[in-house]
Scaffold this motif. Structure first.
Motif, PDB file in Angstrom:
ATOM      1  N   ARG A  75      -1.754   1.306  -3.530  1.00 44.95           N
ATOM      2  CA  ARG A  75      -0.407   1.000  -3.060  1.00 44.95           C
ATOM      3  C   ARG A  75      -0.363   0.922  -1.539  1.00 44.95           C
ATOM      4  NH1 ARG A  75       4.637   1.284  -5.204  1.00 44.95           N
ATOM      5  NH2 ARG A  75       3.969   2.037  -7.213  1.00 44.95           N
ATOM      6  N   GLU A  76      -1.239   1.649  -0.889  1.00 44.39           N
ATOM      7  CA  GLU A  76      -1.174   1.813   0.554  1.00 44.39           C
ATOM      8  C   GLU A  76      -2.126   0.881   1.304  1.00 44.39           C
ATOM      9  OE1 GLU A  76       1.044   3.857   1.948  1.00 44.39           O
ATOM     10  OE2 GLU A  76       1.706   4.422  -0.051  1.00 44.39           O
ATOM     11  N   GLY A  77      -1.826   0.699   2.587  1.00 45.11           N
ATOM     12  CA  GLY A  77      -2.754   0.053   3.503  1.00 45.11           C
ATOM     13  C   GLY A  77      -3.103  -1.390   3.196  1.00 45.11           C
ATOM     14  N   GLY A  78      -2.162  -2.155   2.721  1.00 46.21           N
ATOM     15  CA  GLY A  78      -2.486  -3.527   2.358  1.00 46.21           C
ATOM     16  C   GLY A  78      -3.536  -3.514   1.272  1.00 46.21           C
ATOM     17  N   LEU A  79      -4.509  -4.362   1.405  1.00 45.67           N
ATOM     18  CA  LEU A  79      -5.604  -4.380   0.432  1.00 45.67           C
ATOM     19  C   LEU A  79      -6.742  -3.455   0.833  1.00 45.67           C
ATOM     20  CD1 LEU A  79      -5.802  -8.191  -0.410  1.00 45.67           C
ATOM     21  CD2 LEU A  79      -4.977  -6.354  -1.872  1.00 45.67           C
ATOM     22  N   SER A  80      -6.665  -2.876   2.029  1.00 46.35           N
ATOM     23  CA  SER A  80      -7.776  -2.064   2.538  1.00 46.35           C
ATOM     24  C   SER A  80      -8.137  -0.904   1.619  1.00 46.35           C
ATOM     25  CB  SER A  80      -7.460  -1.520   3.927  1.00 46.35           C
ATOM     26  OG  SER A  80      -7.386  -2.574   4.844  1.00 46.35           O
ATOM     27  N   ARG A 117      -2.422  -8.874  -4.017  1.00 51.57           N
ATOM     28  CA  ARG A 117      -1.203  -8.081  -3.925  1.00 51.57           C
ATOM     29  C   ARG A 117      -0.332  -8.463  -5.115  1.00 51.57           C
ATOM     30  NH1 ARG A 117      -2.425  -9.542   1.328  1.00 51.57           N
ATOM     31  NH2 ARG A 117      -2.500  -7.803   2.784  1.00 51.57           N
ATOM     32  N   ARG A 124      -1.505  -3.107  -5.232  1.00 51.53           N
ATOM     33  CA  ARG A 124      -2.641  -3.964  -4.904  1.00 51.53           C
ATOM     34  C   ARG A 124      -3.702  -3.699  -5.958  1.00 51.53           C
ATOM     35  NH1 ARG A 124       1.376  -3.604  -1.648  1.00 51.53           N
ATOM     36  NH2 ARG A 124       1.079  -3.784   0.576  1.00 51.53           N
TER      37      ARG A 124
END
Length: 138
Positions: A75-80, A117, A124
């Motif tokens: 869920r966090e940090g874009g796709l990172s 996303r 993600r």
């Protein structure tokens, strides 16, 4: 006589490999590797996704080819966040000499990683595809 099909034996061995890795656990906040995540599970976690198997037996020996997909949900940090965990999954699984219940793993290799996303819910997902070939244990 084995009680597991080669596909189920492969999934069980991959699960054991991932659950036992401290670095992956650190990325996920624990050994969060599921066949199906519990209803209340919040990302990040890894799901053992679709499995497709087919007969690739030759003249001499029986064999099955498997396409196994592992999904990293975050869920966090874009796709990172999803991609960092996916990279660790690939490093742990690609070429691993896993022991399967009743079967021999001839090969296990990473094929592709696809990250997206999911706009509807803010999640993600990184889908990691592996190719494996199994043979009966002798």
């Amino acid at each position: 006589m084995t009680t597991l099909s080669p596909g189920l034996a492969l999934r069980a061995a991959v699960h054991q490999r991932l659950v036992g890795d401290a670095a992956l656990g650190a990325l996920l906040g624990g050994a969060r590797i599921y066949d199906e995540p519990p209803r209340a599970a919040l990302p990040p976690y890894v799901v053992l996704g679709p499995l497709a198997s087919k007969d690739v037996s030759g003249d001499v020996a029986p064999a099955q080819e498997h396409q196994l997909v592992l999904e990293v949900w975050s869920r966090e940090g874009g796709l990172s966040e999803a991609l960092k965990a996916a990279d660790r999954v690939v490093r742990l699984t690609d070429g691993a000499a896993l022991v399967l219940d009743g079967w021999r793993l001839a090969t296990l290799s990473w094929s592709a990683t696809d990250a997206v996303r999911i706009a509807d819910n803010g999640l993600r997902r990184a889908s990691i595809t592996f190719r494996a070939v199994t043979e009966p244990a002798e």
